[in-house]
Design a protein around this motif. Structure first.
Motif, PDB file in Angstrom:
ATOM      1  N   MET A  34      71.783  30.359 -42.438  1.00 12.40           N
ATOM      2  CA  MET A  34      72.271  31.077 -41.265  1.00 12.40           C
ATOM      3  C   MET A  34      71.082  31.384 -40.353  1.00 12.40           C
ATOM      4  O   MET A  34      69.923  31.356 -40.791  1.00 12.40           O
ATOM      5  N   THR A  35      71.358  31.655 -39.091  1.00 13.35           N
ATOM      6  CA  THR A  35      70.304  31.917 -38.111  1.00 13.35           C
ATOM      7  C   THR A  35      70.406  33.347 -37.599  1.00 13.35           C
ATOM      8  O   THR A  35      71.497  33.815 -37.266  1.00 13.35           O
ATOM      9  N   VAL A  36      69.251  34.019 -37.544  1.00 13.28           N
ATOM     10  CA  VAL A  36      69.178  35.402 -37.070  1.00 13.28           C
ATOM     11  C   VAL A  36      68.106  35.477 -35.985  1.00 13.28           C
ATOM     12  O   VAL A  36      67.008  34.938 -36.145  1.00 13.28           O
ATOM     13  N   LYS A  37      68.420  36.138 -34.872  1.00 12.96           N
ATOM     14  CA  LYS A  37      67.432  36.317 -33.801  1.00 12.96           C
ATOM     15  C   LYS A  37      66.686  37.624 -34.029  1.00 12.96           C
ATOM     16  O   LYS A  37      67.302  38.672 -34.217  1.00 12.96           O
ATOM     17  N   THR A 128      61.665  29.405 -35.631  1.00 15.84           N
ATOM     18  CA  THR A 128      61.503  28.554 -34.443  1.00 15.84           C
ATOM     19  C   THR A 128      61.513  29.413 -33.187  1.00 15.84           C
ATOM     20  O   THR A 128      62.124  30.482 -33.150  1.00 15.84           O
ATOM     21  N   SER A 129      60.838  28.925 -32.155  1.00 14.93           N
ATOM     22  CA  SER A 129      60.880  29.578 -30.842  1.00 14.93           C
ATOM     23  C   SER A 129      62.068  29.061 -30.040  1.00 14.93           C
ATOM     24  O   SER A 129      62.633  29.776 -29.223  1.00 14.93           O
ATOM     25  N   GLU A 130      62.421  27.788 -30.262  1.00 18.39           N
ATOM     26  CA  GLU A 130      63.560  27.201 -29.568  1.00 18.39           C
ATOM     27  C   GLU A 130      64.857  27.553 -30.292  1.00 18.39           C
ATOM     28  O   GLU A 130      64.881  27.652 -31.512  1.00 18.39           O
ATOM     29  N   LYS A 131      65.925  27.698 -29.506  1.00 20.23           N
ATOM     30  CA  LYS A 131      67.226  27.998 -30.088  1.00 20.23           C
ATOM     31  C   LYS A 131      67.806  26.736 -30.720  1.00 20.23           C
ATOM     32  O   LYS A 131      67.887  25.691 -30.081  1.00 20.23           O
ATOM     33  N   MET A 132      68.171  26.830 -31.974  1.00 22.26           N
ATOM     34  CA  MET A 132      68.811  25.716 -32.694  1.00 22.26           C
ATOM     35  C   MET A 132      69.544  26.272 -33.897  1.00 22.26           C
ATOM     36  O   MET A 132      69.347  27.434 -34.273  1.00 22.26           O
ATOM     37  N   THR A 133      70.385  25.451 -34.500  1.00 23.04           N
ATOM     38  CA  THR A 133      71.123  25.900 -35.687  1.00 23.04           C
ATOM     39  C   THR A 133      70.245  25.792 -36.926  1.00 23.04           C
ATOM     40  O   THR A 133      69.206  25.121 -36.904  1.00 23.04           O
ATOM     41  N   GLU A 136      69.937  22.127 -37.899  1.00 22.00           N
ATOM     42  CA  GLU A 136      68.999  21.374 -37.039  1.00 22.00           C
ATOM     43  C   GLU A 136      67.556  21.690 -37.403  1.00 22.00           C
ATOM     44  O   GLU A 136      66.709  20.800 -37.451  1.00 22.00           O
ATOM     45  N   ALA A 137      67.266  22.962 -37.656  1.00 21.55           N
ATOM     46  CA  ALA A 137      65.902  23.362 -38.010  1.00 21.55           C
ATOM     47  C   ALA A 137      65.463  22.742 -39.330  1.00 21.55           C
ATOM     48  O   ALA A 137      64.335  22.268 -39.465  1.00 21.55           O
ATOM     49  N   LEU A 138      66.378  22.720 -40.316  1.00 23.36           N
ATOM     50  CA  LEU A 138      66.040  22.160 -41.623  1.00 23.36           C
ATOM     51  C   LEU A 138      65.834  20.652 -41.535  1.00 23.36           C
ATOM     52  O   LEU A 138      64.908  20.105 -42.130  1.00 23.36           O
ATOM     53  N   ASN A 139      66.681  19.969 -40.762  1.00 25.71           N
ATOM     54  CA  ASN A 139      66.521  18.523 -40.573  1.00 25.71           C
ATOM     55  C   ASN A 139      65.190  18.198 -39.903  1.00 25.71           C
ATOM     56  O   ASN A 139      64.502  17.250 -40.285  1.00 25.71           O
ATOM     57  N   LEU A 140      64.824  19.004 -38.900  1.00 24.68           N
ATOM     58  CA  LEU A 140      63.548  18.794 -38.200  1.00 24.68           C
ATOM     59  C   LEU A 140      62.377  19.017 -39.140  1.00 24.68           C
ATOM     60  O   LEU A 140      61.424  18.231 -39.175  1.00 24.68           O
TER      61      LEU A 140
END
Length: 237
Positions: A34-37, A128-133, A136-140
């Motif tokens: 999950m993503t948290v800001k 990450t600084s860029e917004k992504m899911t 997406e972050a794990l794949n990158l």
């Protein structure tokens, strides 16, 4: 890792919110995320995106490793009781140590520290600084991790353990060719991984060495008129 000081409080705050939700499943890696800001540090003006992950397999291996480490430390401390010995700081993190005139006399577990770290096993985070899911972050991250491992292991499959060249110029040429070969190999690996994700099963010919062996079966022969044709038909594989 989940025990890192700047993420463990965030993980503890959101623990139990996503670990079993199918909407949070990243099937390619059997991981939930999950993503948290949030802010990375107190004076940070920019919002960062903390992608928090949980993997059951990782939890089992990390817990086993931690408990084995604790058993090993206890066995080591039992051996040196009553002797002049200064234990490393890592021991102080998990145990309250008792000394008397430089002699080590005993220890007591810091139960709160150990229980918290056992809870955090299996969790990790990407910032990450860029917004992504989270997916997406794990794949990158995984794609970049593969590149680093590829360069780290080039001596294994490209013969870089020993150069066997007669001059520095020849060594430079060999390294350059190996660098190009690594790029090609990484590209083949990425394409195979994408193809594997599309297929229902996991065929054993979608590894790089197996794929290259299949490609080596494709041979061209030159005919008397100067044209080329396949020696035999391309197989389904």
């Amino acid at each position: 890792k989940g025990r890192a000081s700047f993420v463990h409080s965030l993980i503890m705050e959101h623990m139990g919110e996503f670990e079993s939700k199918r909407a949070c499943s990243i099937k390619a890696y059997r991981t939930y995320g999950m993503t948290v800001k949030a802010k990375l540090y107190t004076d940070d003006d920019t919002d960062r995106y903390f992608h928090v992950y949980y993997k059951a397999k990782k939890q089992a291996s990390e817990r086993a490793r931690l408990e084995a480490d604790l058993d090993r430390m206890e066995a080591e401390m039992d051996k040196i009781k009553g002797r002049e010995y200064k234990l490393p700081k890592r021991y102080e993190h998990y145990f309250k140590l008792t000394y008397h005139k430089d002699k080590f006399y005993g220890y007591e577990e810091r139960e709160d520290v150990i229980e918290r770290e056992l809870q955090l096993c299996g969790y990790f985070a990407i910032v990450t600084s860029e917004k992504m899911t989270a997916s997406e972050a794990l794949n990158l991250y995984k794609s970049r991790d593969i590149s680093e491992k590829l360069f780290g292991s080039d001596k294994t499959f490209l013969g870089n353990r020993s150069f066997r060249v007669a001059s520095s110029q020849a060594a430079e040429a060999k390294i350059f060719i190996q660098f190009i070969a690594l790029i090609i190999r990484a590209r083949i690996y990425t394409l195979l991984r994408k193809r594997k994700a599309e297929m229902p099963g996991k065929p054993n010919y979608l590894s790089v060495p197996s794929a290259l062996k299949e490609l080596e079966k494709i041979e061209l022969i030159r005919q008397p008129n100067g044209n080329y044709k396949l020696d035999h038909a391309v197989t389904a594989t």
